[in-house]
Scaffold this motif. Structure first.
Motif, PDB file in Angstrom:
ATOM      1  N   ALA A 119      -9.090   0.468  71.405  1.00 20.93           N
ATOM      2  CA  ALA A 119      -7.773  -0.178  71.409  1.00 20.93           C
ATOM      3  C   ALA A 119      -7.517  -0.905  70.106  1.00 20.93           C
ATOM      4  O   ALA A 119      -8.429  -1.464  69.491  1.00 20.93           O
TER       5      ALA A 119
ATOM      6  N   PRO B 192      -5.041  -4.013  68.211  1.00 20.66           N
ATOM      7  CA  PRO B 192      -4.685  -5.374  68.626  1.00 20.66           C
ATOM      8  C   PRO B 192      -3.360  -5.402  69.369  1.00 20.66           C
ATOM      9  O   PRO B 192      -2.541  -4.484  69.245  1.00 20.66           O
ATOM     10  N   VAL B 193      -3.145  -6.441  70.144  1.00 20.01           N
ATOM     11  CA  VAL B 193      -1.820  -6.698  70.706  1.00 20.01           C
ATOM     12  C   VAL B 193      -0.925  -7.108  69.550  1.00 20.01           C
ATOM     13  O   VAL B 193      -1.244  -8.029  68.796  1.00 20.01           O
ATOM     14  N   THR B 194       0.195  -6.404  69.391  1.00 19.53           N
ATOM     15  CA  THR B 194       1.034  -6.558  68.206  1.00 19.53           C
ATOM     16  C   THR B 194       2.481  -6.808  68.600  1.00 19.53           C
ATOM     17  O   THR B 194       3.014  -6.147  69.497  1.00 19.53           O
TER      18      THR B 194
ATOM     19  N   PHE C 285      -2.784  -7.889  78.124  1.00 19.46           N
ATOM     20  CA  PHE C 285      -2.693  -6.436  78.075  1.00 19.46           C
ATOM     21  C   PHE C 285      -3.956  -5.808  78.656  1.00 19.46           C
ATOM     22  O   PHE C 285      -4.987  -6.462  78.810  1.00 19.46           O
TER      23      PHE C 285
ATOM     24  N   TYR D 230      -3.961   2.662  72.437  1.00 24.22           N
ATOM     25  CA  TYR D 230      -5.306   3.019  72.880  1.00 24.22           C
ATOM     26  C   TYR D 230      -5.566   4.487  72.541  1.00 24.22           C
ATOM     27  O   TYR D 230      -4.639   5.293  72.503  1.00 24.22           O
TER      28      TYR D 230
ATOM     29  N   SER E 284       6.163  -6.506  72.766  1.00 30.19           N
ATOM     30  CA  SER E 284       4.799  -6.517  72.238  1.00 30.19           C
ATOM     31  C   SER E 284       4.114  -5.256  72.734  1.00 30.19           C
ATOM     32  O   SER E 284       4.441  -4.747  73.812  1.00 30.19           O
ATOM     33  N   HIS E 285       3.151  -4.746  71.973  1.00 27.16           N
ATOM     34  CA  HIS E 285       2.533  -3.492  72.373  1.00 27.16           C
ATOM     35  C   HIS E 285       1.065  -3.432  71.968  1.00 27.16           C
ATOM     36  O   HIS E 285       0.603  -4.193  71.118  1.00 27.16           O
ATOM     37  N   ARG E 286       0.369  -2.515  72.608  1.00 24.35           N
ATOM     38  CA  ARG E 286      -1.024  -2.237  72.258  1.00 24.35           C
ATOM     39  C   ARG E 286      -1.263  -0.743  72.404  1.00 24.35           C
ATOM     40  O   ARG E 286      -0.839  -0.135  73.393  1.00 24.35           O
TER      41      ARG E 286
END
Length: 206
Positions: free
Chosen positions: A57, A59-61, A41, A85, A81-83
């Motif tokens: 940011a 975490p990548v989740t 990401f 910011y 999956s998402h992140r």
């Protein structure tokens, strides 16, 4: 139109202007971390520069972001999956990535997202008479299998205008959506910077 649908529309638009508050709450408490080996990401420094704040940011989740982003949220699968910011001011961003079972499915999914973005302004106004919205298409970027950039300007009759930029990019069977948003209108959109961010995002899908 049902009260629930209208509320959902207003929440989606209002979320554009809430900056860090939305970003900090966008990851559900029950969501687990993204699986090892998943696409990379964006780093905060790769987002369009803010004149008065650094980017931060989460975490990548694994899973869908919450709340779902306007225009593309309804199409996002649970396998995403998402992140999220945010800055210290009224600017926030989101990246969502989906790895499909094969390239053909990824191509169809990217096309669906593009269709939703192209029709988003009309649907927002259709769903809620208090919403005024406009769309711009900023073109295709020549990176991997291509990426497309859109702008959505929205305003509630009782509130300020918000501008959001979206991009949809694909590399093989992986599709990514990037959203950047802040208070303002089309003249405040950092289109060139956002295009550079999109190129970086798609190149990370290898």
């Amino acid at each position: 139109m049902t009260v629930r649908a209208r509320l959902r529309t207003r929440l989606g638009i209002a979320a554009l202007a809430t900056g860090a508050a939305v970003a900090l709450t966008a990851v559900p408490a029950s969501a687990g971390p993204a699986a090892p080996g998943s696409p990379r990401f964006l780093a905060p420094r790769e987002l369009p520069p803010h004149p008065a704040s650094a980017w931060y940011a989460g975490p990548v989740t694994a899973g869908q972001p919450e709340p779902l982003p306007m225009c593309v949220g309804d199409a996002l699968p649970s396998t995403a999956s998402h992140r999220t910011y945010w800055t210290e001011f009224d600017t926030n961003a989101l990246q969502v990535t989906v790895v499909e079972r094969n390239e053909q499915r990824a191509k169809r999914f990217a096309a669906l997202l593009r269709t939703n973005l192209a029709d988003c302004a009309r649907k927002l106004m259709e769903q809620d008479p208090d919403v005024t919205a406009a769309k711009r298409y900023y073109g295709r970027l020549d990176v991997e299998e291509g990426a497309h950039v859109y702008g959505i300007d929205t305003a509630l009759s009782w509130g300020p205008s918000d501008i959001a930029l979206f991009s949809v990019g694909r590399d093989g069977r992986t599709v990514t959506v990037v959203k950047w948003a802040q208070m303002g209108d089309f003249q405040h959109a950092q289109v060139a910077d956002f295009k550079a961010t999109t190129v970086k995002a798609v190149k990370k899908l290898h």
